[in-house]
Design a protein around this motif. Structure first.
Motif, PDB file in Angstrom:
ATOM      1  N   LEU A  21       0.925  -1.157   0.024  1.00  0.00           N
ATOM      2  CA  LEU A  21      -0.111  -0.239   0.096  1.00  0.00           C
ATOM      3  C   LEU A  21       0.702   1.115   0.131  1.00  0.00           C
ATOM      4  CD1 LEU A  21      -2.943   1.167   0.064  1.00  0.00           C
ATOM      5  CD2 LEU A  21      -2.760   1.032   2.528  1.00  0.00           C
ATOM      6  N   LYS A  22       1.912   1.135   0.759  1.00  0.00           N
ATOM      7  CA  LYS A  22       2.831   2.301   0.864  1.00  0.00           C
ATOM      8  C   LYS A  22       3.298   3.015  -0.603  1.00  0.00           C
ATOM      9  CE  LYS A  22       4.620   0.937   5.178  1.00  0.00           C
ATOM     10  NZ  LYS A  22       6.055   0.438   5.972  1.00  0.00           N
ATOM     11  N   GLY A  23       3.524   2.010  -1.540  1.00  0.00           N
ATOM     12  CA  GLY A  23       4.000   2.189  -2.886  1.00  0.00           C
ATOM     13  C   GLY A  23       2.942   2.484  -3.993  1.00  0.00           C
ATOM     14  N   GLU A  24       1.822   2.200  -3.642  1.00  0.00           N
ATOM     15  CA  GLU A  24       0.624   2.180  -4.489  1.00  0.00           C
ATOM     16  C   GLU A  24       0.045   3.660  -4.429  1.00  0.00           C
ATOM     17  OE1 GLU A  24      -0.901  -1.904  -3.455  1.00  0.00           O
ATOM     18  OE2 GLU A  24      -2.057  -0.956  -4.888  1.00  0.00           O
ATOM     19  N   ASP A  25      -0.375   4.300  -5.684  1.00  0.00           N
ATOM     20  CA  ASP A  25      -1.059   5.327  -5.614  1.00  0.00           C
ATOM     21  C   ASP A  25      -2.547   5.142  -6.289  1.00  0.00           C
ATOM     22  OD1 ASP A  25      -0.987   5.156  -8.298  1.00  0.00           O
ATOM     23  OD2 ASP A  25      -0.006   7.120  -8.571  1.00  0.00           O
ATOM     24  N   LEU A  26      -3.593   5.894  -5.866  1.00  0.00           N
ATOM     25  CA  LEU A  26      -4.930   5.588  -6.182  1.00  0.00           C
ATOM     26  C   LEU A  26      -5.078   5.334  -7.578  1.00  0.00           C
ATOM     27  CD1 LEU A  26      -7.593   5.123  -4.706  1.00  0.00           C
ATOM     28  CD2 LEU A  26      -7.766   7.641  -5.118  1.00  0.00           C
ATOM     29  N   GLU A  27      -4.403   6.082  -8.655  1.00  0.00           N
ATOM     30  CA  GLU A  27      -4.655   5.643  -9.978  1.00  0.00           C
ATOM     31  C   GLU A  27      -4.237   4.331 -10.405  1.00  0.00           C
ATOM     32  OE1 GLU A  27      -3.149   8.447  -8.751  1.00  0.00           O
ATOM     33  OE2 GLU A  27      -4.443  10.157  -9.629  1.00  0.00           O
ATOM     34  N   LYS A  84      -9.777  16.040   8.011  1.00  0.00           N
ATOM     35  CA  LYS A  84      -8.873  15.545   9.012  1.00  0.00           C
ATOM     36  C   LYS A  84      -8.382  14.302   8.035  1.00  0.00           C
ATOM     37  CE  LYS A  84     -10.138  17.617  13.133  1.00  0.00           C
ATOM     38  NZ  LYS A  84     -10.617  17.634  14.385  1.00  0.00           N
ATOM     39  N   GLN A  85      -9.217  13.607   7.374  1.00  0.00           N
ATOM     40  CA  GLN A  85      -8.781  12.456   6.555  1.00  0.00           C
ATOM     41  C   GLN A  85      -7.985  12.840   5.259  1.00  0.00           C
ATOM     42  OE1 GLN A  85     -12.114  10.076   5.167  1.00  0.00           O
ATOM     43  NE2 GLN A  85     -10.930   7.992   5.068  1.00  0.00           N
ATOM     44  N   GLY A  86      -6.742  12.396   5.263  1.00  0.00           N
ATOM     45  CA  GLY A  86      -5.842  12.672   4.414  1.00  0.00           C
ATOM     46  C   GLY A  86      -5.751  11.570   3.047  1.00  0.00           C
ATOM     47  N   ALA A  87      -4.805  11.683   2.275  1.00  0.00           N
ATOM     48  CA  ALA A  87      -4.654  10.780   1.268  1.00  0.00           C
ATOM     49  C   ALA A  87      -4.850   9.280   1.499  1.00  0.00           C
ATOM     50  CB  ALA A  87      -3.540  11.340   0.450  1.00  0.00           C
ATOM     51  N   ARG A  88      -3.912   9.267   2.632  1.00  0.00           N
ATOM     52  CA  ARG A  88      -3.512   7.712   2.939  1.00  0.00           C
ATOM     53  C   ARG A  88      -4.850   6.886   3.432  1.00  0.00           C
ATOM     54  NH1 ARG A  88       0.424   4.228   4.075  1.00  0.00           N
ATOM     55  NH2 ARG A  88      -0.116   2.896   5.955  1.00  0.00           N
ATOM     56  N   GLU A  89      -5.913   7.646   4.256  1.00  0.00           N
ATOM     57  CA  GLU A  89      -7.030   7.294   4.698  1.00  0.00           C
ATOM     58  C   GLU A  89      -7.947   7.070   3.509  1.00  0.00           C
ATOM     59  OE1 GLU A  89      -5.400   9.750   6.207  1.00  0.00           O
ATOM     60  OE2 GLU A  89      -5.341   9.192   8.227  1.00  0.00           O
ATOM     61  N   PHE A  90      -7.866   8.127   2.585  1.00  0.00           N
ATOM     62  CA  PHE A  90      -8.796   7.791   1.457  1.00  0.00           C
ATOM     63  C   PHE A  90      -8.380   6.599   0.536  1.00  0.00           C
ATOM     64  CE2 PHE A  90      -9.339   8.406  -2.929  1.00  0.00           C
ATOM     65  CZ  PHE A  90     -10.479   9.055  -3.317  1.00  0.00           C
ATOM     66  N   CYS A 112     -12.210   8.525  -8.164  1.00  0.00           N
ATOM     67  CA  CYS A 112     -11.606   9.363  -9.117  1.00  0.00           C
ATOM     68  C   CYS A 112     -10.584  10.306  -8.371  1.00  0.00           C
ATOM     69  CB  CYS A 112     -12.898  10.448  -9.627  1.00  0.00           C
ATOM     70  SG  CYS A 112     -12.242  11.638 -10.468  1.00  0.00           S
ATOM     71  N   THR A 113      -9.486  10.752  -9.009  1.00  0.00           N
ATOM     72  CA  THR A 113      -8.520  11.950  -8.622  1.00  0.00           C
ATOM     73  C   THR A 113      -8.275  12.765  -9.618  1.00  0.00           C
ATOM     74  OG1 THR A 113      -6.567  10.527  -9.070  1.00  0.00           O
ATOM     75  CG2 THR A 113      -7.488  10.201  -6.598  1.00  0.00           C
ATOM     76  N   ARG A 114      -8.160  14.107  -9.002  1.00  0.00           N
ATOM     77  CA  ARG A 114      -7.994  14.880  -9.979  1.00  0.00           C
ATOM     78  C   ARG A 114      -6.573  15.793  -9.392  1.00  0.00           C
ATOM     79  NH1 ARG A 114     -11.553  20.051 -12.182  1.00  0.00           N
ATOM     80  NH2 ARG A 114     -11.624  20.481  -9.984  1.00  0.00           N
ATOM     81  N   GLY A 115      -5.387  15.325  -9.568  1.00  0.00           N
ATOM     82  CA  GLY A 115      -4.582  16.069  -8.877  1.00  0.00           C
ATOM     83  C   GLY A 115      -4.426  15.911  -7.325  1.00  0.00           C
ATOM     84  N   ASP A 116      -4.007  17.066  -6.748  1.00  0.00           N
ATOM     85  CA  ASP A 116      -3.983  17.102  -5.271  1.00  0.00           C
ATOM     86  C   ASP A 116      -5.583  17.676  -4.918  1.00  0.00           C
ATOM     87  OD1 ASP A 116      -1.898  15.709  -4.770  1.00  0.00           O
ATOM     88  OD2 ASP A 116      -0.601  17.686  -4.777  1.00  0.00           O
ATOM     89  N   LEU A 117      -6.550  18.143  -5.882  1.00  0.00           N
ATOM     90  CA  LEU A 117      -7.502  19.071  -5.545  1.00  0.00           C
ATOM     91  C   LEU A 117      -8.581  18.151  -5.086  1.00  0.00           C
ATOM     92  CD1 LEU A 117      -7.473  21.618  -8.651  1.00  0.00           C
ATOM     93  CD2 LEU A 117      -6.584  21.801  -6.163  1.00  0.00           C
TER      94      LEU A 117
END
Length: 139
Positions: A21-27, A84-90, A112-117
């Motif tokens: 999980l540490k190395g994976e991104d949502l995409e 308060k829920q960040g990218a990791r929790e997401f 869906c992700t759109r950059g950091d926004l």
């Protein structure tokens, strides 16, 4: 509710899952699960996240009702920038719910992700009240 989700994630995660999980991104997760939605599709489905489409708001952020072009009704959770829920929790929630299938759990259709926004989770729309109302108000 956040604690319950955290405990579910812990109970399903093995050490190798935690390491990967540490190395994976949502995409990458979305591509693997073939459940990626474009921001434009979700914006169109929710009338650009119009206030009239808002179902409620929780610790994660607002939830909107939408309809896809194929007619399916959806609920879209949008991570608020002040959450308060960040990218990791997401990512944990997306990964866990993509694997869980049970008749009493709302199905995650995608994300869906759109950059950091923008970070969004797309669920099937269920017409019943929220779980917290059933747990705490139904007695």
């Amino acid at each position: 509710m956040k604690k319950v989700l955290h405990n579910l994630v812990k109970s399903f995660a093995t050490q190798s899952d935690k390491d990967s999980l540490k190395g994976e991104d949502l995409e990458a997760i979305a591509a693997e699960q073939q459940k990626h939605f474009s921001y434009e599709v979700l914006s169109a489905a929710t009338a650009a996240f119009h206030q009239n489409k808002k179902l409620g708001e929780g610790g994660f952020g607002p939830v909107y009702k939408g309809r896809l072009e194929d007619g399916r009704e959806i609920a879209v959770k949008r991570l608020s920038r002040g959450s308060k829920q960040g990218a990791r929790e997401f990512m944990n929630e997306a990964k866990l719910l993509a694997r869980v299938q049970h008749r009493n759990v709302v199905s995650l259709l995608g994300y869906c992700t759109r950059g950091d926004l923008d970070k969004l989770l797309v669920y099937e729309f269920v017409t019943n009240d929220s779980l917290d109302k059933h747990l705490f108000c139904g007695k």
